[in-house]
Design an enzyme around this catalytic site. Sequence first.
Site, PDB file in Angstrom:
ATOM      1  N   GLU A 193       0.331  -1.251   0.015  1.00 15.66           N
ATOM      2  CA  GLU A 193      -0.446   0.179   0.267  1.00 15.66           C
ATOM      3  C   GLU A 193       0.988   1.229   0.036  1.00 15.66           C
ATOM      4  O   GLU A 193       2.066   1.818   1.126  1.00 15.66           O
ATOM      5  CB  GLU A 193      -0.982  -0.650   1.178  1.00 15.66           C
ATOM      6  N   GLU A 290     -11.881   2.158   3.878  1.00 15.28           N
ATOM      7  CA  GLU A 290     -10.739   2.019   4.844  1.00 15.28           C
ATOM      8  C   GLU A 290     -11.366   3.976   4.842  1.00 15.28           C
ATOM      9  O   GLU A 290     -10.227   4.354   4.335  1.00 15.28           O
ATOM     10  CB  GLU A 290      -9.653   2.054   4.217  1.00 15.28           C
TER      11      GLU A 290
END
Length: 315
Positions: A193, A290
């Site tokens: 990420e 998220e």
Amino acid sequence: MERRKFIQKGALTGSFLGLGIAGIHAMNNVVRDSAFAKADTEPHTFNLNYAPHIGMFKELAGENVINQLNFMADQGFTAFEDNEMRSRPIAEQEAMAEVMRRRGLTMGVFVAHKIHWTKPNLASGNQEWRDEFLADIKSSIEVAKRVNAKWMTVVPGHVDLRQNIDFQTANVVESLRQASALLEPHGIVMVLEPLNFRNHPGLFLSKSPQAYQICKAVNSPSCKILFDIYHQQIQEGNLIPNIEQCWDEIAYFQIGDNPGRNEPTSGEINYKNVFKYIHSRGFKGVLGMEHGNSIEGKEGEQRVIDAYVESDRFL
């Protein structure tokens, strides 16, 4: 906003300790209070696998993690993610896995290792820090098996200011190759990420082309990209062309509008168009929600559901 400030842990973690299998099944089969079972809209059939997290619907569903999972399924969501899954008691993991299996929820990512926000653990090439990372990957494999997870999040940590960036990249690639060798036999994928410079200054991995280059160098089906749309809107913009460029190495998406890191339609990103493009490529994976809620309480939670229904109307 740091992820640790808005991803909410389940409130009843301790209550799962000591439960046997019979207790887990009994808990999963409990009849949910009707006040927690419905929001103001009918269940929606979504075109993509959007994945809420624990705490996102705690006002509508209650604090109990099992009720929250059932509520997500009741609203039409087909996936779920939980950054904190690795730290949950085994009995709680098993109980959640049983609900996901029964309700047809795909398990999304959980964080695979201790993230060093200020230490150059993987970029440094330090063997002690690499060993720590690999030990965490090994333990996370057992968690993934327990909850039927295919993906786990990896963040390589801070830059090493004493080393050239190319040496740092080589160090990261070597650590990820060793981790991939552990993951490949189990069909598990670590997703790298990139995080934006504003929320997470000084991290080694910040851009999608950088993640793409690293995945090509590792050259493993167990090392792919987590393309967090919120982070990359801040870091580089040009979202759909960059997604297209990285497509063959992207295994997972995460969502958050900017500014604010809240639900789609709360900021500047045209999520209807982004979702339309992702769908047009035949993506069958998970898109993790998220982000926080732009409005507090039940009204805000309903707002999240409505925002996804609206943004999903791209066909």
